[in-house]
Design an enzyme around this catalytic site. Structure first.
Site, PDB file in Angstrom:
ATOM      1  N   HIS A   1      -5.340   1.320   3.451  1.00  0.00           N
ATOM      2  CA  HIS A   1      -4.811   2.424   4.065  1.00  0.00           C
ATOM      3  C   HIS A   1      -4.154   2.463   5.303  1.00  0.00           C
ATOM      4  O   HIS A   1      -2.914   2.577   5.652  1.00  0.00           O
ATOM      5  CB  HIS A   1      -6.071   3.604   4.127  1.00  0.00           C
ATOM      6  CG  HIS A   1      -4.884   4.555   4.741  1.00  0.00           C
ATOM      7  ND1 HIS A   1      -4.672   6.165   4.615  1.00  0.00           N
ATOM      8  CD2 HIS A   1      -5.173   4.818   6.742  1.00  0.00           C
ATOM      9  CE1 HIS A   1      -4.517   6.729   5.372  1.00  0.00           C
ATOM     10  NE2 HIS A   1      -4.521   6.173   6.309  1.00  0.00           N
ATOM     11  N   GLU A   2      -4.990   1.350   5.903  1.00  0.00           N
ATOM     12  CA  GLU A   2      -4.127   0.417   7.369  1.00  0.00           C
ATOM     13  C   GLU A   2      -3.107   0.261   6.767  1.00  0.00           C
ATOM     14  O   GLU A   2      -2.476  -0.240   7.905  1.00  0.00           O
ATOM     15  CB  GLU A   2      -5.256   0.468   8.038  1.00  0.00           C
ATOM     16  CG  GLU A   2      -6.398   1.538   8.831  1.00  0.00           C
ATOM     17  CD  GLU A   2      -6.960   2.743   8.856  1.00  0.00           C
ATOM     18  OE1 GLU A   2      -4.902   3.122   9.703  1.00  0.00           O
ATOM     19  OE2 GLU A   2      -6.935   3.890   9.121  1.00  0.00           O
TER      20      GLU A   2
END
Length: 309
Positions: free
Chosen positions: A130-131
């Site tokens: 996600h990051e």
């Protein structure tokens, strides 16, 4: 369209900053505020990663000091076709994470010790992916600049209170100063939230595609959301303007109303990931224009490999 909307929101933040400057010092105050906003953006562009990482006491790790974490980030960065970001660890009990940096070549991923302790390897992979999606979409610079300007608006509004009672300085007056102290930070917060909300769903979607297992991220989000209500992040409480940078809102008192949430509802994010999982399982997920998504699973298994080690 997302980039255009984000640009509009950033312009709105700058205009709000100028408006507060105008209320404090008239036309001259507005010009000074514009110059300060431009200088702030320029400074943040070059120093955004160092500013935020230093704020949270993050220390850099490598393959020698944190081999599992570092190697996992390296593997996922390769799958996402990204340069290897720097990896940081925050000594914080609340499980959470964020990414920062002005571009993919100068990016960093930071996770808390609580995240390492409470999540399985698969769940951690979902969070890191996600990051990395934020880095891929160039969200990190926008989110950091937003945090900086929003914080500056709040400080400027409080500074304006000192001039409120002096009628000779063309200030806003006592009533106007009080209104400014309340409404200016509120307006900045709403714009900040709008920017965050436009990016989280996209990062969830692409991050899930990087690992090929949307439910890994869904499981991680549920765990982090539950812990965030129970374990305070004191540094985030002291710097609420940075809350939108984390994968889950780190502030303990954010369950007031959806209007004031820095992130989309976690339940809605999980529902979107469940839908994506169903799409991937039937091989009907659409491909992005001009390219393809990564293969389905980085480890070739079913995602039941257990926690660290």
């Amino acid at each position: 369209m997302n980039y255009f909307r984000t640009a509009l929101l950033l312009a709105g933040l700058t205009a709000l900053f100028m408006g507060v400057g105008y209320l404090i010092g008239g036309g001259t105050g507005a010009v000074i505020a514009l110059m300060v906003a431009a200088a702030t953006n320029l400074f943040t562009y070059w120093n955004s990663d160092r500013m935020v990482l230093s704020m949270y006491g993050a220390h850099q790790v490598d393959a020698g000091s944190a081999p599992e974490l570092y190697n996992l980030v390296a593997e996922l960065a390769q799958r996402a076709a990204l340069p290897m970001p720097r990896v940081f660890l925050m000594d914080e009990a609340q499980p959470n994470a964020f990414a920062t940096g002005r571009n993919p070549e100068n990016a960093a991923v930071a996770v808390t010790t609580g995240l390492m302790q409470q999540l399985s390897r698969e769940e951690l992979a979902g969070v890191i992916a996600h990051e990395l999606a934020h880095i891929k979409h160039h969200d990190t610079l926008t989110m950091t600049i937003t945090a900086t300007i929003a914080g500056a608006i709040s400080m400027l509004a409080q500074f304006g209170m000192f001039f409120g009672g002096n009628r000779n300085n063309n200030g806003p007056g006592i009533v106007g100063s009080i209104a400014m102290m309340v409404l200016a930070p509120l307006g900045a917060m709403l714009v900040q939230m709008a920017i965050s909300r436009t990016r989280e769903y996209a990062a969830d979607n692409y991050g899930a595609r990087i690992v090929g297992q949307p439910m890994w991220l869904a499981s991680a989000l549920a765990k982090i959301e539950n812990a965030a209500h129970q374990v305070p992040n004191m540094e985030a409480e002291r710097n609420p303007a940075t809350a939108h940078m984390f994968i889950i809102n780190p502030l303990s008192g954010h369950g007031v109303d959806n209007l004031f949430a820095t992130h989309p509802s976690t339940a809605n994010r999980i529902a979107a990931l469940q839908q994506l999982a169903a799409e991937l399982s039937t091989q009907t997920a659409p491909r992005p224009a001009g390219g393809s998504y990564p293969p389905r699973s980085p480890w070739g298994g079913s995602g039941q490999r257990g926690p660290w080690g």
